[in-house]
Motif scaffolding. Sequence first.
Motif, PDB file in Angstrom:
ATOM      1  N   UNK A   1       0.860  -1.183   0.000  1.00 39.26           N
ATOM      2  CA  UNK A   1       0.000   0.000   0.000  1.00 39.26           C
ATOM      3  C   UNK A   1       0.895   1.231   0.000  1.00 39.26           C
ATOM      4  N   UNK A   2       0.781   1.993  -1.089  1.00 40.85           N
ATOM      5  CA  UNK A   2       1.622   3.189  -1.179  1.00 40.85           C
ATOM      6  C   UNK A   2       0.741   4.409  -0.939  1.00 40.85           C
ATOM      7  N   UNK A   3       1.161   5.253  -0.021  1.00 43.42           N
ATOM      8  CA  UNK A   3       0.363   6.433   0.338  1.00 43.42           C
ATOM      9  C   UNK A   3       1.241   7.665   0.414  1.00 43.42           C
ATOM     10  N   UNK A   4       0.618   8.796   0.546  1.00 43.01           N
ATOM     11  CA  UNK A   4       1.335  10.055   0.669  1.00 43.01           C
ATOM     12  C   UNK A   4       2.214  10.001   1.917  1.00 43.01           C
ATOM     13  N   UNK A   5       3.286  10.747   1.906  1.00 42.06           N
ATOM     14  CA  UNK A   5       4.322  10.557   2.923  1.00 42.06           C
ATOM     15  C   UNK A   5       3.887  10.890   4.353  1.00 42.06           C
ATOM     16  N   UNK A   6       2.759  11.595   4.512  1.00 41.98           N
ATOM     17  CA  UNK A   6       2.351  11.909   5.888  1.00 41.98           C
ATOM     18  C   UNK A   6       1.239  10.991   6.416  1.00 41.98           C
ATOM     19  N   UNK A   7       0.861  10.046   5.589  1.00 43.65           N
ATOM     20  CA  UNK A   7      -0.251   9.177   5.989  1.00 43.65           C
ATOM     21  C   UNK A   7       0.279   7.992   6.791  1.00 43.65           C
ATOM     22  N   UNK A   8      -0.278   7.783   7.997  1.00 39.48           N
ATOM     23  CA  UNK A   8       0.205   6.613   8.732  1.00 39.48           C
ATOM     24  C   UNK A   8      -0.902   5.647   9.160  1.00 39.48           C
ATOM     25  N   UNK A   9      -2.019   5.711   8.486  1.00 36.26           N
ATOM     26  CA  UNK A   9      -3.018   4.666   8.733  1.00 36.26           C
ATOM     27  C   UNK A   9      -3.908   4.513   7.505  1.00 36.26           C
ATOM     28  N   UNK A  10      -4.557   3.373   7.418  1.00 37.19           N
ATOM     29  CA  UNK A  10      -5.226   2.993   6.180  1.00 37.19           C
ATOM     30  C   UNK A  10      -6.517   3.788   5.944  1.00 37.19           C
ATOM     31  N   UNK A  11      -7.063   4.382   6.986  1.00 29.86           N
ATOM     32  CA  UNK A  11      -8.337   5.080   6.818  1.00 29.86           C
ATOM     33  C   UNK A  11      -8.182   6.550   6.483  1.00 29.86           C
ATOM     34  N   UNK A  12      -6.935   6.955   6.313  1.00 33.16           N
ATOM     35  CA  UNK A  12      -6.676   8.351   6.085  1.00 33.16           C
ATOM     36  C   UNK A  12      -6.138   8.481   4.661  1.00 33.16           C
ATOM     37  N   UNK A  13      -6.557   9.517   3.953  1.00 31.49           N
ATOM     38  CA  UNK A  13      -5.978   9.691   2.624  1.00 31.49           C
ATOM     39  C   UNK A  13      -5.510  11.126   2.464  1.00 31.49           C
ATOM     40  N   UNK A  14      -4.362  11.244   1.803  1.00 35.78           N
ATOM     41  CA  UNK A  14      -3.919  12.548   1.338  1.00 35.78           C
ATOM     42  C   UNK A  14      -3.594  12.334  -0.131  1.00 35.78           C
ATOM     43  N   UNK A  15      -4.203  13.153  -0.972  1.00 34.42           N
ATOM     44  CA  UNK A  15      -4.125  12.890  -2.410  1.00 34.42           C
ATOM     45  C   UNK A  15      -2.695  13.004  -2.939  1.00 34.42           C
ATOM     46  N   UNK A  16      -2.414  12.152  -3.940  1.00 34.07           N
ATOM     47  CA  UNK A  16      -1.106  12.171  -4.590  1.00 34.07           C
ATOM     48  C   UNK A  16      -1.305  12.532  -6.060  1.00 34.07           C
ATOM     49  N   UNK A  17      -0.188  12.748  -6.738  1.00 35.49           N
ATOM     50  CA  UNK A  17      -0.282  13.062  -8.171  1.00 35.49           C
ATOM     51  C   UNK A  17      -0.470  11.779  -8.954  1.00 35.49           C
ATOM     52  N   UNK A  18      -1.214  11.870 -10.081  1.00 34.41           N
ATOM     53  CA  UNK A  18      -1.417  10.694 -10.923  1.00 34.41           C
ATOM     54  C   UNK A  18      -0.093  10.113 -11.394  1.00 34.41           C
ATOM     55  N   UNK A  19       0.881  10.980 -11.555  1.00 35.08           N
ATOM     56  CA  UNK A  19       2.177  10.513 -12.064  1.00 35.08           C
ATOM     57  C   UNK A  19       2.908   9.635 -11.060  1.00 35.08           C
ATOM     58  N   UNK A  20       2.477   9.711  -9.792  1.00 29.93           N
ATOM     59  CA  UNK A  20       3.138   8.880  -8.782  1.00 29.93           C
ATOM     60  C   UNK A  20       2.984   7.389  -9.085  1.00 29.93           C
ATOM     61  N   UNK A  21       1.889   7.044  -9.761  1.00 33.59           N
ATOM     62  CA  UNK A  21       1.686   5.633 -10.083  1.00 33.59           C
ATOM     63  C   UNK A  21       2.840   5.138 -10.955  1.00 33.59           C
ATOM     64  N   UNK A  22       3.205   5.937 -11.935  1.00 35.92           N
ATOM     65  CA  UNK A  22       4.300   5.536 -12.817  1.00 35.92           C
ATOM     66  C   UNK A  22       5.632   5.488 -12.091  1.00 35.92           C
ATOM     67  N   UNK A  23       5.808   6.376 -11.137  1.00 34.71           N
ATOM     68  CA  UNK A  23       7.066   6.361 -10.374  1.00 34.71           C
ATOM     69  C   UNK A  23       7.170   5.062  -9.577  1.00 34.71           C
ATOM     70  N   UNK A  24       6.035   4.627  -9.035  1.00 38.88           N
ATOM     71  CA  UNK A  24       6.058   3.365  -8.283  1.00 38.88           C
ATOM     72  C   UNK A  24       6.320   2.194  -9.229  1.00 38.88           C
TER      73      UNK A  24
END
Lengths: 242, 381
Positions: free
Chosen positions: B56-79
Amino acid sequence: MEAAAISARAVVKSFGVGDARTLALKGADFRAVEGELHLIVGPSGCGKTTLLSVLAGTLECDQGEVSVLGTRITALSNAEVTRFRRGHIGFIFQQFNLIPTLSLLENVSVPLLLQGAGRREAEAKAAERLAQVGLSGRERQRPSQLSGGQQQRVAIARALVHEPRLVICDEPTSALDSVTGHQIMDLLSGAARAPGRCVLIVTHDPRIYGYADRISEMEDGRVTAVHSGESLSSFIHAATRS
Amino acid sequence: MFLIALKMLLGDRSKYWMLVGGLAFSSLLMTQQYFVFQGLLSWTTSHMRNMRASIWVVESRVDQVNETKAMRDTDVNRVRSVDGVDFAVPLFQGVLKARTADGADKMIQMIGLHSGTLYGRPPRMIEGDITQIRLPNSVIIDTLAAETNRLGAGLGRPLRIGDTFEINDREARVVGICQTERHFFGYPYVFSTYDQALQYAPRQRKMLSMILAEPKPGSDVAEVARRIAAETGLRAYTVPQLEKSTLRWVWTNTGIPISFLTTIILGFVVGVAVSGQTFYSFVLENLRNLGALKAMGAGNGLLAGMLLLQSVTVGLIGFGIGIGLTALFGLTVAKGGQPPFKMEALFLFQALAAVILICALAALFGIRRVAKLEPAIVFRG
Ligand SMILES: Nc1ncnc2c1ncn2[C@@H]1O[C@H](COP(=O)(O)OP(=O)(O)OP(=O)(O)O)[C@@H](O)[C@H]1O
Ligand SMILES: [Mg+2]
């Protein structure tokens, strides 16, 4: 001379501290022999119960020496005295002290169970003892279903079931009427006839003096006179007349 | 003598039942509360069982599964470009408002799955075909969403395949019903494709909630996650890591654990107080009998053993009744998962240990009293 069942010398026992301190025994000497029924008598508060407790090893004295059945119990540790009581002493209390939630049979088996006997064996012997005190057929009853005299008979069965050589009784008849008291004393004096046994009774009750082989008189923390034979008859005569 | 000890206790009906009752109550309180707590905790990580993914890849400040902070669409390609990643897909996760047939607003947990792979799809379909969410305006709802008082409101019956409702003024047609594990927020799940989910959700600059990734076969999941984090600056969790992190978050950021723990500790304390008190008064009432036993040659060790046996016996009986009641609660009241209820064998043993500790403490007071008891008291009137 007969073998001493109990000999105590210069026993001192006090209760409390400071102003509340009472000296219950002030150097009491005492001797009882095997095969006798021995009464300890004296005015209220003179230290009878205290002396009996010390002789029975249920109370530690401050000073003095006590030998029971050849064992110096004053030299034993707490655990050793407990083991000694378990093996050699039968107890009968004024308030009977039967355990109300146990059947008569269970109550009487307790001394044997304490000695490590199996339940079956203990209950068989207990049933025999109950029969001897005239309570056969009532083994499953509770103490509360019995009269005071019957309860005391259960207590006697319990005190004798493990065939102890010393039987200790504090005021065994004082909670009973005269007729019942005599029945109890008949049982106890019968018990005293067992070879090597001594029955020691503290009492206030002159009606039972006649059962005694020997009477120790106490006053103010000491044994002041011992009556047997001739002097016993005249002591009893004097006591029952007054 | 131990049989005698039990009979002494059983003979005192009122004390016996008081002890058994107190300990049963205490056992019930401790276990029932703990299992509800465990159930509640399991709700906080149910996302991870409803959308199964290895990483599970999330924004760098997220530390639990029920919380979301939006990322850029391009992050998918970086992963995707990280070494060891087999594939990585975007996931939309958000709480949206749905409107039912009677015009009521109901909150839903919207999940947008990558259309090509449908990776993260719910584990069990009850009806319909998951691939149908690729059709325009199509969603799959969970059984909770289908309920009459949820999205079925206004129809007077549960929602069925073919029914429609609205999300943000857009039509959503039910093409399937799935089974999910209930979520902590209590909102039902609605699954669609990622692209459609973005249509349903209010427009924002960044919409990507999470990236689900799968490592190449044979590679170490934790190692791949570590590499994703290092190379992208995002956070990448394996399942156990995210579970742990989520639970830690719940412990540090909500009052839930404390309030449950308080009740559980209270159960323990009540147990100690009630049974300690009752048992001590039982001992006091039996002091003459215990004194007589002592005079007759029962040693302190034996008497202590008898008291311990008595208290542990009522403890075990009370525990049995308490556990029985807890199980009954689990089978009846909590049957539908409300309140959540999750039995755990380990805690049963811990609760048993606690009850035995309670009994030992209760017996201890009595044992101390009896140890000090002069057997000569039985000669006193
Ligand atoms: N546990 C105790 N604490 C304080 N004082 C005690 C205690 N036991 C006995 N005494 C005191 O010691 C003295 C002797 O008491 P004891 O009971 O031995 O007398 P007794 O001869 O048995 O009396 P009674 O005939 O009334 O039973 C009394 O003054 C009594 O108050
Ligand atoms: Mg007395």
